[in-house]
Structure formats: structure tokens, C-alpha cells
Scaffold this motif. Structure first.
Motif, PDB file in Angstrom:
ATOM      1  N   MET A   1       0.825  -1.186   0.000  1.00  7.02           N
ATOM      2  CA  MET A   1       0.000   0.000   0.000  1.00  7.02           C
ATOM      3  C   MET A   1       0.872   1.254   0.000  1.00  7.02           C
ATOM      4  SD  MET A   1      -3.332   1.065   2.128  1.00  7.02           S
ATOM      5  CE  MET A   1      -4.007  -0.432   1.631  1.00  7.02           C
ATOM      6  N   LEU A   2       1.973   1.205   0.700  1.00 15.51           N
ATOM      7  CA  LEU A   2       2.875   2.361   0.695  1.00 15.51           C
ATOM      8  C   LEU A   2       3.456   2.583  -0.700  1.00 15.51           C
ATOM      9  CD1 LEU A   2       4.082   4.547   2.450  1.00 15.51           C
ATOM     10  CD2 LEU A   2       5.951   3.010   2.971  1.00 15.51           C
ATOM     11  N   ARG A   3       3.624   1.506  -1.450  1.00 11.81           N
ATOM     12  CA  ARG A   3       4.133   1.624  -2.821  1.00 11.81           C
ATOM     13  C   ARG A   3       3.154   2.406  -3.698  1.00 11.81           C
ATOM     14  NH1 ARG A   3       5.216  -3.496  -6.597  1.00 11.81           N
ATOM     15  NH2 ARG A   3       2.962  -3.450  -6.617  1.00 11.81           N
ATOM     16  N   TYR A   4       1.846   2.131  -3.532  1.00 10.04           N
ATOM     17  CA  TYR A   4       0.846   2.876  -4.300  1.00 10.04           C
ATOM     18  C   TYR A   4       0.837   4.351  -3.922  1.00 10.04           C
ATOM     19  CZ  TYR A   4      -1.045  -1.585  -5.842  1.00 10.04           C
ATOM     20  OH  TYR A   4      -1.208  -2.816  -6.398  1.00 10.04           O
ATOM     21  N   THR A   5       1.041   4.643  -2.655  1.00  7.29           N
ATOM     22  CA  THR A   5       1.112   6.032  -2.210  1.00  7.29           C
ATOM     23  C   THR A   5       2.267   6.755  -2.886  1.00  7.29           C
ATOM     24  OG1 THR A   5       0.194   5.387  -0.071  1.00  7.29           O
ATOM     25  CG2 THR A   5       1.318   7.509  -0.203  1.00  7.29           C
TER      26      THR A   5
ATOM     27  N   ALA B   1      -3.896  17.408  -8.532  1.00  6.07           N
ATOM     28  CA  ALA B   1      -4.664  17.495  -7.286  1.00  6.07           C
ATOM     29  C   ALA B   1      -5.346  16.170  -6.976  1.00  6.07           C
ATOM     30  CB  ALA B   1      -5.694  18.607  -7.383  1.00  6.07           C
ATOM     31  N   GLY B   2      -5.866  15.516  -7.997  1.00  8.32           N
ATOM     32  CA  GLY B   2      -6.511  14.224  -7.789  1.00  8.32           C
ATOM     33  C   GLY B   2      -5.529  13.161  -7.335  1.00  8.32           C
ATOM     34  N   ALA B   3      -4.379  13.104  -7.967  1.00  3.39           N
ATOM     35  CA  ALA B   3      -3.368  12.115  -7.586  1.00  3.39           C
ATOM     36  C   ALA B   3      -2.833  12.397  -6.189  1.00  3.39           C
ATOM     37  CB  ALA B   3      -2.237  12.105  -8.598  1.00  3.39           C
ATOM     38  N   ALA B   4      -2.682  13.661  -5.842  1.00  4.70           N
ATOM     39  CA  ALA B   4      -2.195  14.002  -4.502  1.00  4.70           C
ATOM     40  C   ALA B   4      -3.218  13.629  -3.434  1.00  4.70           C
ATOM     41  CB  ALA B   4      -1.875  15.488  -4.429  1.00  4.70           C
ATOM     42  N   SER B   5      -4.496  13.834  -3.717  1.00  2.67           N
ATOM     43  CA  SER B   5      -5.508  13.465  -2.729  1.00  2.67           C
ATOM     44  C   SER B   5      -5.602  11.956  -2.569  1.00  2.67           C
ATOM     45  CB  SER B   5      -6.867  14.066  -3.096  1.00  2.67           C
ATOM     46  OG  SER B   5      -7.339  13.502  -4.296  1.00  2.67           O
ATOM     47  N   ILE B   6      -5.465  11.211  -3.652  1.00  8.18           N
ATOM     48  CA  ILE B   6      -5.452   9.750  -3.559  1.00  8.18           C
ATOM     49  C   ILE B   6      -4.244   9.289  -2.758  1.00  8.18           C
ATOM     50  CG2 ILE B   6      -5.187   7.619  -4.884  1.00  8.18           C
ATOM     51  CD1 ILE B   6      -6.859   8.938  -7.084  1.00  8.18           C
ATOM     52  N   ALA B   7      -3.090   9.897  -3.002  1.00  4.54           N
ATOM     53  CA  ALA B   7      -1.885   9.537  -2.259  1.00  4.54           C
ATOM     54  C   ALA B   7      -2.054   9.833  -0.772  1.00  4.54           C
ATOM     55  CB  ALA B   7      -0.687  10.293  -2.816  1.00  4.54           C
ATOM     56  N   LYS B   8      -2.693  10.947  -0.441  1.00  3.36           N
ATOM     57  CA  LYS B   8      -2.901  11.302   0.954  1.00  3.36           C
ATOM     58  C   LYS B   8      -3.819  10.291   1.647  1.00  3.36           C
ATOM     59  CE  LYS B   8      -3.824  15.596   1.588  1.00  3.36           C
ATOM     60  NZ  LYS B   8      -4.490  16.884   1.744  1.00  3.36           N
ATOM     61  N   ILE B   9      -4.889   9.901   0.979  1.00  2.76           N
ATOM     62  CA  ILE B   9      -5.819   8.921   1.543  1.00  2.76           C
ATOM     63  C   ILE B   9      -5.125   7.582   1.745  1.00  2.76           C
ATOM     64  CG2 ILE B   9      -7.891   7.568   1.040  1.00  2.76           C
ATOM     65  CD1 ILE B   9      -8.971  10.118  -0.375  1.00  2.76           C
ATOM     66  N   LEU B  10      -4.379   7.122   0.735  1.00  2.23           N
ATOM     67  CA  LEU B  10      -3.674   5.848   0.852  1.00  2.23           C
ATOM     68  C   LEU B  10      -2.627   5.884   1.962  1.00  2.23           C
ATOM     69  CD1 LEU B  10      -3.177   4.820  -2.872  1.00  2.23           C
ATOM     70  CD2 LEU B  10      -4.683   3.778  -1.189  1.00  2.23           C
ATOM     71  N   PHE B  11      -1.965   7.023   2.131  1.00  7.07           N
ATOM     72  CA  PHE B  11      -0.968   7.145   3.193  1.00  7.07           C
ATOM     73  C   PHE B  11      -1.607   7.012   4.567  1.00  7.07           C
ATOM     74  CE2 PHE B  11       1.522   9.746   6.154  1.00  7.07           C
ATOM     75  CZ  PHE B  11       2.708   9.031   6.119  1.00  7.07           C
ATOM     76  N   PHE B  12      -2.740   7.666   4.786  1.00  8.71           N
ATOM     77  CA  PHE B  12      -3.396   7.576   6.081  1.00  8.71           C
ATOM     78  C   PHE B  12      -3.940   6.173   6.332  1.00  8.71           C
ATOM     79  CE2 PHE B  12      -3.754  12.317   5.776  1.00  8.71           C
ATOM     80  CZ  PHE B  12      -2.917  12.565   6.843  1.00  8.71           C
ATOM     81  N   ILE B  13      -4.441   5.505   5.300  1.00 11.84           N
ATOM     82  CA  ILE B  13      -4.876   4.118   5.457  1.00 11.84           C
ATOM     83  C   ILE B  13      -3.689   3.237   5.822  1.00 11.84           C
ATOM     84  CG2 ILE B  13      -5.781   2.108   4.216  1.00 11.84           C
ATOM     85  CD1 ILE B  13      -7.584   4.034   2.670  1.00 11.84           C
ATOM     86  N   PHE B  14      -2.545   3.467   5.173  1.00 13.55           N
ATOM     87  CA  PHE B  14      -1.337   2.713   5.493  1.00 13.55           C
ATOM     88  C   PHE B  14      -0.927   2.917   6.939  1.00 13.55           C
ATOM     89  CE2 PHE B  14       3.292   2.893   5.993  1.00 13.55           C
ATOM     90  CZ  PHE B  14       3.598   1.564   5.762  1.00 13.55           C
ATOM     91  N   ILE B  15      -0.951   4.156   7.408  1.00  9.23           N
ATOM     92  CA  ILE B  15      -0.556   4.449   8.789  1.00  9.23           C
ATOM     93  C   ILE B  15      -1.487   3.748   9.776  1.00  9.23           C
ATOM     94  CG2 ILE B  15      -0.392   6.295  10.522  1.00  9.23           C
ATOM     95  CD1 ILE B  15       1.972   6.194   8.655  1.00  9.23           C
TER      96      ILE B  15
END
Length: 54
Positions: free
Chosen positions: A1-5, A25-39
Motif C-alpha cells: 500500500m505504501l508503494r501505491y502512495t 490534485a486528484g493524484a495528490a488526494s489519492i496519495a494522501k488517503i492511501l498514506f493515512f490508510i497505510f498508517i
């Protein structure tokens, strides 16, 4: 999951460099969501991993 972020962060940076603001902006928001899910999953695995060890 961190790889996708990391992939989405790199995609957002490349899109921003080439001037595609909406895509960046869309890619950054997806990355932010994936990062918080990873954490959250990482913290849960630390908590529950110690409980089930012998």
C-alpha cells in the motif's frame, strides 16, 4: 500500500510539472488517503501483532 502512495505522489509531481492541475490534485488526494490508510493499518498491526505473539 505504501508503494501505491509513492506512485501517486510521483504521478502528482509529474502532472504538476507539466501543468495538469486537476490531475495533480486528484493524484495528490489519492496519495494522501492511501498514506493515512497505510498508517492506520501499520499501527493496528503493531498493536495486534504483539498481543498474538507467544
Amino acid at each position: 500500500m505504501l508503494r501505491y502512495t509513492i506512485i501517486f505522489v510521483v504521478l502528482a509531481i509529474i502532472a504538476a510539472v507539466f501543468g495538469f492541475g486537476g490531475i495533480a490534485a486528484g493524484a495528490a488526494s489519492i496519495a494522501k488517503i492511501l498514506f493515512f490508510i497505510f498508517i492506520v493499518l501499520f499501527i493496528l498491526s503493531l498493536i495486534f501483532g504483539k498481543k498474538f505473539r507467544a
